[in-house]
Design a protein around this motif. Structure first.
Motif, PDB file in Angstrom:
ATOM      1  N   THR A 147       0.833  -1.204   0.000  1.00  0.00           N
ATOM      2  CA  THR A 147       0.000   0.000   0.000  1.00  0.00           C
ATOM      3  C   THR A 147       0.868   1.255   0.000  1.00  0.00           C
ATOM      4  N   ASP A 148       0.573   2.144  -0.928  1.00  0.00           N
ATOM      5  CA  ASP A 148       1.219   3.466  -1.003  1.00  0.00           C
ATOM      6  C   ASP A 148       0.135   4.458  -1.398  1.00  0.00           C
ATOM      7  N   GLN A 149      -0.630   4.904  -0.425  1.00  0.00           N
ATOM      8  CA  GLN A 149      -1.791   5.744  -0.719  1.00  0.00           C
ATOM      9  C   GLN A 149      -1.391   7.077  -1.336  1.00  0.00           C
ATOM     10  N   ASP A 150      -0.197   7.588  -1.005  1.00  0.00           N
ATOM     11  CA  ASP A 150       0.257   8.843  -1.611  1.00  0.00           C
ATOM     12  C   ASP A 150       0.427   8.687  -3.118  1.00  0.00           C
ATOM     13  N   ALA A 151       0.779   7.477  -3.542  1.00  0.00           N
ATOM     14  CA  ALA A 151       0.949   7.204  -4.972  1.00  0.00           C
ATOM     15  C   ALA A 151      -0.333   6.666  -5.600  1.00  0.00           C
ATOM     16  N   GLY A 152      -1.393   6.548  -4.798  1.00  0.00           N
ATOM     17  CA  GLY A 152      -2.654   6.033  -5.317  1.00  0.00           C
ATOM     18  C   GLY A 152      -2.634   4.544  -5.556  1.00  0.00           C
ATOM     19  N   ILE A 153      -1.815   3.809  -4.781  1.00  0.00           N
ATOM     20  CA  ILE A 153      -1.733   2.355  -4.922  1.00  0.00           C
ATOM     21  C   ILE A 153      -2.255   1.719  -3.640  1.00  0.00           C
ATOM     22  N   TYR A 154      -3.220   0.848  -3.794  1.00  0.00           N
ATOM     23  CA  TYR A 154      -3.879   0.204  -2.661  1.00  0.00           C
ATOM     24  C   TYR A 154      -3.485  -1.265  -2.637  1.00  0.00           C
ATOM     25  N   GLY A 155      -3.137  -1.740  -1.451  1.00  0.00           N
ATOM     26  CA  GLY A 155      -2.589  -3.083  -1.327  1.00  0.00           C
ATOM     27  C   GLY A 155      -3.526  -4.179  -1.751  1.00  0.00           C
ATOM     28  N   ILE A 156      -4.839  -3.955  -1.608  1.00  0.00           N
ATOM     29  CA  ILE A 156      -5.790  -5.016  -1.940  1.00  0.00           C
ATOM     30  C   ILE A 156      -7.105  -4.422  -2.428  1.00  0.00           C
ATOM     31  N   CYS A 157      -7.675  -5.033  -3.443  1.00  0.00           N
ATOM     32  CA  CYS A 157      -8.977  -4.646  -3.977  1.00  0.00           C
ATOM     33  C   CYS A 157      -9.887  -5.875  -3.921  1.00  0.00           C
ATOM     34  N   LEU A 158     -11.023  -5.720  -3.262  1.00  0.00           N
ATOM     35  CA  LEU A 158     -11.992  -6.809  -3.124  1.00  0.00           C
ATOM     36  C   LEU A 158     -13.386  -6.274  -3.385  1.00  0.00           C
ATOM     37  N   ARG A 159     -14.301  -7.153  -3.738  1.00  0.00           N
ATOM     38  CA  ARG A 159     -15.670  -6.728  -4.029  1.00  0.00           C
ATOM     39  C   ARG A 159     -16.341  -6.139  -2.782  1.00  0.00           C
ATOM     40  N   GLY A 160     -17.064  -5.039  -3.000  1.00  0.00           N
ATOM     41  CA  GLY A 160     -17.834  -4.437  -1.922  1.00  0.00           C
ATOM     42  C   GLY A 160     -19.265  -4.142  -2.315  1.00  0.00           C
ATOM     43  N   LYS A 161     -19.543  -4.167  -3.625  1.00  0.00           N
ATOM     44  CA  LYS A 161     -20.886  -3.867  -4.122  1.00  0.00           C
ATOM     45  C   LYS A 161     -21.873  -4.942  -3.663  1.00  0.00           C
ATOM     46  N   ALA A 162     -23.009  -4.504  -3.132  1.00  0.00           N
ATOM     47  CA  ALA A 162     -23.981  -5.449  -2.576  1.00  0.00           C
ATOM     48  C   ALA A 162     -24.616  -6.306  -3.668  1.00  0.00           C
ATOM     49  N   GLY A 163     -24.784  -7.581  -3.371  1.00  0.00           N
ATOM     50  CA  GLY A 163     -25.453  -8.496  -4.299  1.00  0.00           C
ATOM     51  C   GLY A 163     -25.074  -9.918  -3.971  1.00  0.00           C
ATOM     52  N   TRP A 164     -26.007 -10.848  -4.171  1.00  0.00           N
ATOM     53  CA  TRP A 164     -25.699 -12.243  -3.853  1.00  0.00           C
ATOM     54  C   TRP A 164     -24.586 -12.783  -4.744  1.00  0.00           C
ATOM     55  N   GLY A 165     -24.469 -12.241  -5.952  1.00  0.00           N
ATOM     56  CA  GLY A 165     -23.395 -12.654  -6.850  1.00  0.00           C
ATOM     57  C   GLY A 165     -22.275 -11.650  -6.935  1.00  0.00           C
ATOM     58  N   GLU A 166     -22.349 -10.582  -6.139  1.00  0.00           N
ATOM     59  CA  GLU A 166     -21.267  -9.585  -6.115  1.00  0.00           C
ATOM     60  C   GLU A 166     -20.459  -9.758  -4.830  1.00  0.00           C
ATOM     61  N   ASN A 167     -20.708  -8.919  -3.807  1.00  0.00           N
ATOM     62  CA  ASN A 167     -19.866  -9.043  -2.615  1.00  0.00           C
ATOM     63  C   ASN A 167     -20.075 -10.363  -1.885  1.00  0.00           C
ATOM     64  N   MET A 168     -21.293 -10.941  -1.981  1.00  0.00           N
ATOM     65  CA  MET A 168     -21.517 -12.185  -1.250  1.00  0.00           C
ATOM     66  C   MET A 168     -20.875 -13.393  -1.928  1.00  0.00           C
ATOM     67  N   ALA A 169     -20.597 -13.302  -3.229  1.00  0.00           N
ATOM     68  CA  ALA A 169     -19.813 -14.366  -3.858  1.00  0.00           C
ATOM     69  C   ALA A 169     -18.428 -14.399  -3.228  1.00  0.00           C
ATOM     70  N   PHE A 170     -17.815 -13.217  -3.134  1.00  0.00           N
ATOM     71  CA  PHE A 170     -16.490 -13.180  -2.531  1.00  0.00           C
ATOM     72  C   PHE A 170     -16.528 -13.511  -1.040  1.00  0.00           C
ATOM     73  N   LEU A 171     -17.436 -12.881  -0.306  1.00  0.00           N
ATOM     74  CA  LEU A 171     -17.454 -13.078   1.143  1.00  0.00           C
ATOM     75  C   LEU A 171     -17.842 -14.497   1.540  1.00  0.00           C
ATOM     76  N   THR A 172     -18.706 -15.140   0.768  1.00  0.00           N
ATOM     77  CA  THR A 172     -19.024 -16.537   1.060  1.00  0.00           C
ATOM     78  C   THR A 172     -17.805 -17.420   0.843  1.00  0.00           C
ATOM     79  N   ALA A 173     -17.073 -17.178  -0.256  1.00  0.00           N
ATOM     80  CA  ALA A 173     -15.851 -17.946  -0.496  1.00  0.00           C
ATOM     81  C   ALA A 173     -14.830 -17.690   0.607  1.00  0.00           C
ATOM     82  N   MET A 174     -14.682 -16.433   1.010  1.00  0.00           N
ATOM     83  CA  MET A 174     -13.734 -16.110   2.080  1.00  0.00           C
ATOM     84  C   MET A 174     -14.153 -16.770   3.388  1.00  0.00           C
ATOM     85  N   ALA A 175     -15.433 -16.694   3.703  1.00  0.00           N
ATOM     86  CA  ALA A 175     -15.928 -17.327   4.932  1.00  0.00           C
ATOM     87  C   ALA A 175     -15.730 -18.841   4.890  1.00  0.00           C
TER      88      ALA A 175
END
Length: 440
Positions: free
Chosen positions: A173-201
Motif C-alpha cells: 500500500t502506497d496511498q500517496d501514490a494512489g496504490i492500494y494493497g488489496i482490492c476486493l468486491r464491496g458492491k452489494a449483491g448475492w453474486g457480487e460481494n456475497m460471492a467473494f465473502l461466502t468464499a472467504m468465509a
C-alpha cells in the motif's frame, strides 16, 4: 483504440442493424451481462449472421445485478421477453426443475458436449441432460503485482494464507501514490460481494447454515472472516469500495492501482492483456487463500451460460445461436482474432490440452486446478444441509444473499458496525429460511 472499445462499437452497430433487420425471418433477443467476454462475443457475431442470414440479433446488455433481476422476473412470469438468457450455474438446475428452460438436446453433430469440463457440465445438467451451455467457467484466485511485491520485499506463495495476504497488502500500500494493497468486491449483491465473502468465509471454516438450517452469522468463523475483510479494506483498500464489483476492480487493477485483487479466474486474460492493462507484464497468480489450519481454499465455482427459456417462440434459432457461441469453433475464432490468451476459459477440456493456449496463458494451469479442486457438495469443512460453492443452491438465496450483501456493504461504507451487520444478517436470514419451511 482498445479491443474492448472496438467490441463495444461493434456491438452497438450490431444492435442497430438488428432493429433495422425487419426483412429477416427471426429476431433473437439476447439478455447478457456487461463484462468483457460477453462484449467481445457481441463484436464477433457477424460470423453467426453470415451463417444464419435469416436470424437477426437484438442485445440487452445489463450490469450483473440488474441482469439477474430482469431475467428472473421475466422467466418466473413466463414473460417471453428474451429468447436467450445469460445465467449462472446457480439458476440452471433450479429453473430446469421448474420447466422454465428448454433442454439442449439435438445440438449440432460437431458441438462435442463431451468436451465440456465435467465440473462445469455437472452444474448445468439435470438427470444427465444439459440445460445450458457454458460460455466461460471460473473459480477464484489471487492476482497480484509482482513488481510491487518485489519492491516491498514480500513473497506471495502459490497457496497463501490470509495472514500472507494481509502482510502483503500492508507492504504494497502506497496511498500517496494512489496504490492500494488489496482490492476486493464491496458492491452489494448475492453474486457480487456475497460471492467473494461466502468464499472467504468458507476458507475460514464457516458455513451459511448448520445441519438444522440454523443461520451461522453469529459463529466465530463468520465473525472473524467479516472483521478481517473490513480491516483489510479499510486500511489497505481503495476509497468507495462499497460500490466496487468485478468490473470496477478490474479497471482499478488494469490501471495499476491494486497491489492484489482476489476474484474470478476469468479476469486473468484481461489483466495480462497489454492493450488494456498497464501492468500486463507484472502479474502473478496464486490460489485463493485459506485461513491457517483450515484446508479450504474458498470453494468458488461459477460459469456464465447461455440458456433458452421455455417461453421463447424461436427455439431452433435460439439453439443455433447457443451452439455457435459456446462451440470449439468460437474459441478458435477468438484465438485467431485476439490471441489464445483471450479464449473463453474454464469450459472445454480441449482448450487446456492445447499447447498454444498453455503457452499464451500463464494462468491456464492455475485456473484449471482451481476449478477441478472445487467440491460443490462440500463447500464448507463443516457439515451442511445444502450444496453450492460461493452460494447456497436454494431458490430463496437470491433474496437472502442480496439482503446479507447489503448489510456487509453498509458495514464497509461505515454506516453500521461489523457486529451490527452480522446480527442483522443472522436475524433476516433465519426469518426467511424459517418462512420458507427449511428445517421443519
Amino acid at each position: 483504440m482498445t479491443r474492448t472499445m472496438r467490441a463495444l462499437l461493434g456491438a452497438s452497430a450490431l444492435c442497430s442493424a438488428a432493429v433495422a433487420a425487419h426483412a429477416q425471418d427471426t429476431t433473437l433477443t439476447i439478455a447478457t451481462v456487461n463484462n468483457g467476454d460477453m462484449i467481445r462475443m457481441q463484436g464477433l457475431t457477424d460470423d453467426f449472421t453470415e451463417q444464419h442470414p435469416d436470424i437477426a440479433l437484438e442485445w440487452v446488455t445489463l450490469e450483473e445485478n440488474v441482469l439477474r433481476s430482469r431475467v428472473t422476473q421475466d422467466i418466473a412470469t413466463q414473460g417471453g421477453q428474451f429468447d436467450v438468457l445469460t445465467i449462472g450455474n446457480y439458476e440452471v438446475p433450479i429453473w430446469a426443475n421448474q420447466d422454465w428452460l428448454l433442454p439442449l438436446e439435438g445440438m449440432p453433430e460437431d458441438y462435442n458436449a463431451d468436451d465440456i469440463l465435467p465440473a462445469i457440465a455437472g452444474g448445468l445438467s439435470v438427470d444427465d441432460t444439459l440445460y445450458a451451455a457454458p460460455f466461460y467457467g471460473e473459480s477464484a484466485m489471487v492476482m497480484y503485482r509482482t513488481d510491487l511485491a518485489d519492491e516491498a520485499g514480500v513473497e506471495i506463495p502459490d497457496q497463501p494464507t490470509w495472514d500472507d495476504i494481509r502482510t502483503a497488502a500492508e507492504a504494497m500500500t502506497d496511498q500517496d501514490a494512489g496504490i492500494y494493497g488489496i482490492c476486493l468486491r464491496g458492491k452489494a449483491g448475492w453474486g457480487e460481494n456475497m460471492a467473494f465473502l461466502t468464499a472467504m468465509a468458507n476458507s475460514y471454516g464457516a458455513r451459511w447454515f448448520d445441519t438444522e438450517w440454523q443461520a451461522q452469522f453469529d459463529s466465530p468463523e463468520w465473525t472473524e472472516a467479516v472483521n478481517d475483510y473490513l480491516t483489510m479494506m479499510n486500511e489497505y483498500g481503495p476509497p468507495g469500495a462499497s460500490s466496487n464489483g468485478f468490473n470496477e476492480n478490474l479497471s482499478l487493477f488494469q490501471q495499476g492501482k491494486c497491489g492484489m485483487w482476489i476474484d474470478a479466474t476469468v479476469a486473468a486474460s484481461f489483466v495480462t492483456d497489454p492493450e488494456d492493462s498497464t501492468v500486463a507484464d507484472s502479474v502473478g497468480f496464486a490460489q485463493f487463500p485459506n485461513k491457517d489450519g483450515v484446508d479450504n481454499h474458498g470453494n468458488w465455482l461459477w460459469s456464465w451460460n447461455l440458456a433458452i427459456p421455455s417461453s421463447t417462440d424461436a427455439p431452433e434459432a435460439a439453439k443455433a445461436f447457443v451452439a455457435w457461441a459456446t462451440s470449439q469453433a468460437y474459441t478458435d475464432m477468438v484465438a485467431e482474432e485476439e490471441g489464445w490468451a483471450a479464449a473463453p476459459p474454464g469450459t472445454r477440456t480441449s482448450l487446456y490440452e492445447n499447447e498454444e493456449y498453455q503457452k499464451a496463458a500463464p494462468f491456464a494451469e492455475m485456473t484449471l486446478n482451481s476449478i477441478n479442486a472445487v467440491d460443490t457438495n462440500a463447500p464448507s469443512v463443516q457439515e451442511i444441509p445444502y450444496t453450492g460453492a460461493q452460494f447456497v443452491a436454494i431458490p430463496e438465496f437470491q433474496g437472502i444473499g442480496t439482503a446479507v450483501g447489503q448489510q456487509f456493504s453498509a458495514a464497509l461504507a461505515g454506516q453500521v458496525s461489523a457486529e451490527q451487520a452480522l446480527q442483522n444478517a443472522q436475524t433476516s436470514t433465519q426469518r426467511e429460511i424459517d418462512r420458507a419451511g427449511y428445517g421443519e
